[in-house]
Design an enzyme around this catalytic site. Structure first.
Site, mmCIF file in Angstrom:
data_model
loop_
_atom_site.group_PDB
_atom_site.id
_atom_site.type_symbol
_atom_site.label_atom_id
_atom_site.label_comp_id
_atom_site.label_asym_id
_atom_site.label_seq_id
_atom_site.Cartn_x
_atom_site.Cartn_y
_atom_site.Cartn_z
ATOM 1 N N ARG A 173 0.906 -1.074 0.202
ATOM 2 C CA ARG A 173 0.043 0.056 -0.146
ATOM 3 C C ARG A 173 1.027 1.207 -0.140
ATOM 4 O O ARG A 173 0.564 2.359 -0.459
ATOM 5 C CB ARG A 173 -0.890 -0.022 1.349
ATOM 6 N N HIS A 204 0.912 4.311 -2.320
ATOM 7 C CA HIS A 204 0.544 5.659 -1.942
ATOM 8 C C HIS A 204 1.529 6.583 -2.610
ATOM 9 O O HIS A 204 1.587 7.860 -2.612
ATOM 10 C CB HIS A 204 0.277 5.638 -0.549
ATOM 11 N N SER A 250 8.299 10.484 -1.414
ATOM 12 C CA SER A 250 7.565 11.728 -0.913
ATOM 13 C C SER A 250 6.717 11.197 0.774
ATOM 14 O O SER A 250 6.496 11.706 1.302
ATOM 15 C CB SER A 250 6.657 12.435 -1.858
ATOM 16 N N ASN A 289 -3.257 8.575 5.050
ATOM 17 C CA ASN A 289 -1.938 7.720 5.527
ATOM 18 C C ASN A 289 -1.850 7.434 6.990
ATOM 19 O O ASN A 289 -1.377 6.468 7.466
ATOM 20 C CB ASN A 289 -0.777 8.532 4.709
ATOM 21 N N PRO A 346 -7.145 8.037 -4.617
ATOM 22 C CA PRO A 346 -8.550 7.581 -5.061
ATOM 23 C C PRO A 346 -9.128 7.138 -3.353
ATOM 24 O O PRO A 346 -8.881 6.680 -2.390
ATOM 25 C CB PRO A 346 -8.590 6.427 -5.668
ATOM 26 N N HIS A 356 -5.924 -5.969 -2.409
ATOM 27 C CA HIS A 356 -7.039 -5.827 -1.365
ATOM 28 C C HIS A 356 -7.271 -7.196 -0.982
ATOM 29 O O HIS A 356 -8.322 -7.580 -0.257
ATOM 30 C CB HIS A 356 -8.372 -4.878 -1.334
ATOM 31 N N ASP A 392 -9.973 -9.015 2.630
ATOM 32 C CA ASP A 392 -10.576 -10.169 1.982
ATOM 33 C C ASP A 392 -10.676 -11.194 3.165
ATOM 34 O O ASP A 392 -10.339 -11.756 3.971
ATOM 35 C CB ASP A 392 -8.993 -10.864 1.524
ATOM 36 N N THR A 395 -9.087 -15.443 2.514
ATOM 37 C CA THR A 395 -7.817 -15.556 2.742
ATOM 38 C C THR A 395 -6.668 -14.403 3.229
ATOM 39 O O THR A 395 -6.015 -13.900 2.324
ATOM 40 C CB THR A 395 -6.961 -16.454 1.723
HETATM 41 C C1 HEM Z 1 -8.594 1.351 -6.173
HETATM 42 C C2 HEM Z 1 -8.601 2.306 -5.505
HETATM 43 C C3 HEM Z 1 -8.167 2.006 -4.231
HETATM 44 C C4 HEM Z 1 -8.846 2.642 -2.939
HETATM 45 C C5 HEM Z 1 -10.023 3.370 -2.882
HETATM 46 C C6 HEM Z 1 -8.152 1.868 -1.721
HETATM 47 C C7 HEM Z 1 -8.551 2.329 -0.267
HETATM 48 C C8 HEM Z 1 -7.931 1.583 0.647
HETATM 49 C C9 HEM Z 1 -8.463 1.894 1.937
HETATM 50 C C10 HEM Z 1 -9.601 2.693 2.614
HETATM 51 C C11 HEM Z 1 -7.796 0.825 2.894
HETATM 52 C C12 HEM Z 1 -7.999 0.667 4.304
HETATM 53 C C13 HEM Z 1 -7.175 1.582 5.143
HETATM 54 C C14 HEM Z 1 -7.331 1.292 6.687
HETATM 55 O O1 HEM Z 1 -8.526 1.697 7.090
HETATM 56 O O2 HEM Z 1 -6.589 0.841 7.413
HETATM 57 C C15 HEM Z 1 -6.890 0.163 2.003
HETATM 58 C C16 HEM Z 1 -6.119 -0.869 2.432
HETATM 59 C C17 HEM Z 1 -4.983 -1.351 1.441
HETATM 60 N N1 HEM Z 1 -4.648 -1.022 0.137
HETATM 61 FE FE1 HEM Z 1 -5.942 0.203 -0.952
HETATM 62 N N2 HEM Z 1 -7.040 1.303 -2.118
HETATM 63 C C18 HEM Z 1 -6.955 1.098 -3.725
HETATM 64 C C19 HEM Z 1 -6.002 0.675 -4.344
HETATM 65 C C20 HEM Z 1 -5.087 0.023 -3.866
HETATM 66 C C21 HEM Z 1 -3.814 -0.392 -4.706
HETATM 67 C C22 HEM Z 1 -3.599 0.012 -6.259
HETATM 68 C C23 HEM Z 1 -3.239 -1.042 -3.908
HETATM 69 C C24 HEM Z 1 -1.772 -1.878 -4.058
HETATM 70 C C25 HEM Z 1 -1.321 -2.043 -5.260
HETATM 71 C C26 HEM Z 1 -3.758 -1.132 -2.530
HETATM 72 C C27 HEM Z 1 -3.307 -1.682 -1.611
HETATM 73 C C28 HEM Z 1 -3.680 -1.933 -0.218
HETATM 74 C C29 HEM Z 1 -3.480 -2.948 0.981
HETATM 75 C C30 HEM Z 1 -2.397 -3.792 0.882
HETATM 76 C C31 HEM Z 1 -4.193 -2.438 1.769
HETATM 77 C C32 HEM Z 1 -4.013 -3.100 3.143
HETATM 78 C C33 HEM Z 1 -3.049 -2.216 4.095
HETATM 79 C C34 HEM Z 1 -2.808 -2.881 5.537
HETATM 80 O O3 HEM Z 1 -3.287 -3.666 5.871
HETATM 81 O O4 HEM Z 1 -1.967 -2.243 6.236
HETATM 82 N N3 HEM Z 1 -4.925 -0.526 -2.652
HETATM 83 N N4 HEM Z 1 -7.097 0.445 0.804
#
Ligand code: HEM
Ligand SMILES: *[C@@H]1O[C@H](CO)[C@@H](O)[C@H](O)[C@H]1NC(C)=O
Length: 339
Positions: free
Chosen positions: A71, A75, A85, A103, A171, A201, A259, A262
């Site tokens: 993530r 970002h 950055s 973040n 986004p 995700h 997820d 898994t």
């Molecule tokens: C399509 C638009 C996307 C949106 C709106 C989005 C939004 C979010 C949000 C809201 C969370 C939860 C944050 C929290 O409450 O802790 C999250 C977690 C995460 N996102 Fe996204 N995301 C997007 C795309 C991506 C992309 C492109 C990636 C990587 C290639 C990604 C990787 C992750 C990962 C791995 C987590 C889990 C982080 C953790 O467990 O610490 N996301 N995302």
């Protein structure tokens, strides 16, 4: 007549040589300003192994850090390009990206980058950028928790600027497919790559404020988002109470696996869960609801390895967004501070 034809031939030969020279010239200038696999193979041959080792150690203890690092790379790349950055600390009067609500306080894994950087500085000081370390760490995370391996072109350099408000360009979890497509499109990523990258995700967590809006007061006609499986919604309600007006940022609230099936394995189960209407965020479930993206979701739900290969490719493409190369930017000595 013969004379003119031989001078014509001479001209042709010279002209094609000239074209050759121009071609190689532009190729070499192109090469010096673009990323390259094995960029550190002579300047710091152990760089990638050091990063891998740091990721390996931490992720073995806490697989959630793999999610954090993937993530973090996303970002970083979506805000000012992949220039590290996102890693910078605030300075007096300038809060940095790291402290934007997108973040902070949920982005995790900073200490892994710092540890790898410190070890690398010992063996090859002022050589390996923080932006590259983050790109390597994201790849190693994908490999560790998903067996997804890909080569990462390197040669990124670190930026000087990080502004909190710039992270508003990330986004939002409330976006629908069309808006997501346009946000990814702005960075040169296709709709297909957007769907592919969303598969990240399939690991990690989200905190209540990012999805509670779907549970109690969705819109004027539906208390609950009708695209949610009702028993999954009940499970989510058991985790997240209706939002109070206490004004906390939600980070103290519980979190839920992105997820359902898994959560520690990076795989295509994210897409399978979308077809079960168990996508946690609006921005997840919309990929099945929208005709723009639903076919891709169904295809990935059925073909695990097809997704994994595409994911690696899309990560490489994402890792090229607006990079600083050549003499632009700098090689930071410490990833949290400009030199
Ligand atoms: C399509 C638009 C996307 C949106 C709106 C989005 C939004 C979010 C949000 C809201 C969370 C939860 C944050 C929290 O409450 O802790 C999250 C977690 C995460 N996102 Fe996204 N995301 C997007 C795309 C991506 C992309 C492109 C990636 C990587 C290639 C990604 C990787 C992750 C990962 C791995 C987590 C889990 C982080 C953790 O467990 O610490 N996301 N995302
Ligand atoms: C509420 O949400 C549903 C499902 O997304 C949608 O069909 C409906 O038009 C929405 N109603 C209002 C008033 O926005």
């Amino acid at each position: 007549m013969a004379n003119s034809s031989s001078s014509h031939k001479l001209f042709q030969a010279l002209f094609s040589k000239l074209l050759c020279i121009i071609f190689f010239f532009s190729l070499s200038t192109f090469a010096s300003t673009s990323l390259r696999v094995g960029f550190y193979s002579s300047s710091c041959p152990d760089a990638e192994a050091i990063v891998e080792d740091a990721v390996d150690k931490v992720v073995s203890r806490n697989p959630g850090i793999a999610a954090g690092l993937i993530r973090m790379h996303f970002h970083d790349c979506f805000v000012r390009g992949c220039d590290a950055s996102v890693l910078l600390e605030s300075t007096l009067g300038n809060p940095s990206e790291k402290y934007h609500p997108a973040n902070f306080p949920t982005l995790r894994g900073f200490e892994v980058i710092d540890e790898a950087k410190a070890k690398i500085e010992v063996v090859c000081p002022n050589t390996v950028s923080c932006a590259d370390i983050l790109a390597f760490a994201a790849r190693d995370s994908a490999n560790k928790v998903g067996g997804i391996n890909y080569v990462v072109p390197a040669g990124r350099r670190d930026g000087y600027i990080s502004r909190k408000e710039d992270a508003s360009a990330l986004p939002s979890f409330t976006f629908h497919a069309e808006r997501l497509a346009s946000e990814f499109g702005k960075r040169g990523l296709s709709v297909a790559e957007m769907v592919t990258l969303s598969g990240a995700h399939s690991i990690g967590i989200a905190h209540c404020p990012t999805f509670v809006g779907r549970l109690y007061s969705f819109n004027t006609t539906h208390a609950q988002d009708p695209s949610l499986d009702p028993s999954y919604a009940d499970y989510l309600k058991s985790k997240c109470p209706p939002p109070s007006s206490s004004g906390d940022d939600g980070s103290q609230q519980p979190d839920v696996d992105l997820d359902f099936s898994t959560p520690h394995h990076l795989d295509n189960s994210y897409y399978i869960e979308l077809t079960n209407h168990r996508g946690l965020l609006i921005s997840d479930q919309t990929l099945l609801s929208s005709s723009l993206t639903s076919k891709m979701v169904l295809r990935y739900a059925h073909h695990r390895s097809k997704w994994a290969t595409k994911f690696g490719k899309a990560m490489v493409k994402m890792g090229k967004i607006d990079v600083l190369t050549g003499s632009k930017g700098e090689i930071r000595r410490h990833c949290s501070f400009v030199n």
